[in-house]
Design an enzyme around this catalytic site. Structure first.
Site, PDB file in Angstrom:
ATOM      1  CB  THR A   1     130.153  80.657 103.838  1.00  0.00           C
ATOM      2  OG1 THR A   1     130.787  79.921 103.072  1.00  0.00           O
ATOM      3  CG2 THR A   1     131.304  81.334 104.665  1.00  0.00           C
TER       4      THR A   1
ATOM      5  CE  LYS B   1     133.175  73.254 106.009  1.00  0.00           C
ATOM      6  NZ  LYS B   1     132.621  74.366 105.359  1.00  0.00           N
TER       7      LYS B   1
ATOM      8  NE  ARG C   1     133.114  80.404 100.663  1.00  0.00           N
ATOM      9  CZ  ARG C   1     134.156  79.412 100.678  1.00  0.00           C
ATOM     10  NH1 ARG C   1     134.975  79.920  99.702  1.00  0.00           N
ATOM     11  NH2 ARG C   1     134.219  78.516 101.491  1.00  0.00           N
TER      12      ARG C   1
ATOM     13  CD  GLU D   1     128.957  74.040 102.026  1.00  0.00           C
ATOM     14  OE1 GLU D   1     129.348  75.077 102.570  1.00  0.00           O
ATOM     15  OE2 GLU D   1     129.354  72.764 102.021  1.00  0.00           O
TER      16      GLU D   1
END
Length: 205
Positions: free
Chosen positions: A70, A130, A46, A42
């Site tokens: 994200t 998640k 960011r 993953e």
């Protein structure tokens, strides 16, 4: 080959959560993780380098299943998929974001922290989520509490998960895998060794 969310979670007990600042670091890091036995990677959105890093890993690292983390907007969904992401992970979920994730027709793990979040997923037929930030919102105790009213849901706890507590999470029947970054560093030999240890953690999905 397109994977289901169950298959992504089953690739290894741990999904490494990676922040890439320099795109040139992406391929060597991903190769070390794959050699260690953690193919699902993953890359968090960011940094300015994230999308290019996803593209490089998708194009150049054999055996890697790269995803985007994200993810907070529908525009990011489109950008991530264009870059080659094969799964998507969000820190939370709104109706708009869930609409976009479901329309994308790729595996995704929407972020959840509360029972209301989980009810919203069940209403949509979503089975994998998640739990974030896992340690802050109750960790293993929260997972045990959610197991009763939400037997159909499986989780990827992320946030505060590390080498010491990952086994506790992975022994929970409703945990499919965990997300963490403890194996990620600039020491690629160390990355491979820690990834191999993580890949050997027992999982009971």
């Amino acid at each position: 080959m397109e994977l289901t969310v169950e298959e992504v979670c089953a690739l290894a007990p741990v999904i490494p959560v990676v922040v890439i600042d320099d795109v040139d670091d992406a391929v060597p890091l991903a190769e070390a993780l794959v050699r260690g036995g953690l193919p699902a990677i993953e890359v968090t959105l960011r940094t300015d380098a994230a999308l290019a890093a996803i593209e490089r890993i998708a194009d150049e690292v054999e055996g890697a299943v790269v995803g985007a983390g994200t993810v907070t907007t529908t525009a990011q969904i489109a950008d991530a998929l264009s870059a080659g992401a094969r799964f998507l992970v969000s820190p939370g979920a709104t109706p708009t974001l869930l609409d976009g994730l479901q329309a994308a027709d790729v595996p995704f793990l929407p972020g959840t922290a509360t029972a209301s979040d989980l009810v919203a997923l069940v209403e949509r037929g979503i089975t994998h989520a998640k739990l974030f930030p896992a340690e802050v919102v109750g960790g293993v105790k929260a997972l045990k509490a959610f197991a009763g009213p939400f037997p159909q849901l499986r989780f990827c706890p992320t946030g505060g998960v590390n080498a010491a507590n990952a086994p506790d999470y992975l022994t929970q029947p409703n945990v499919a895998c965990v997300g963490g970054s403890w194996m990620v560093s600039s020491d690629l030999e160390g990355v491979e060794a820690l990834a191999a240890e993580a890949a050997g953690l027992l999982s009971y999905p």
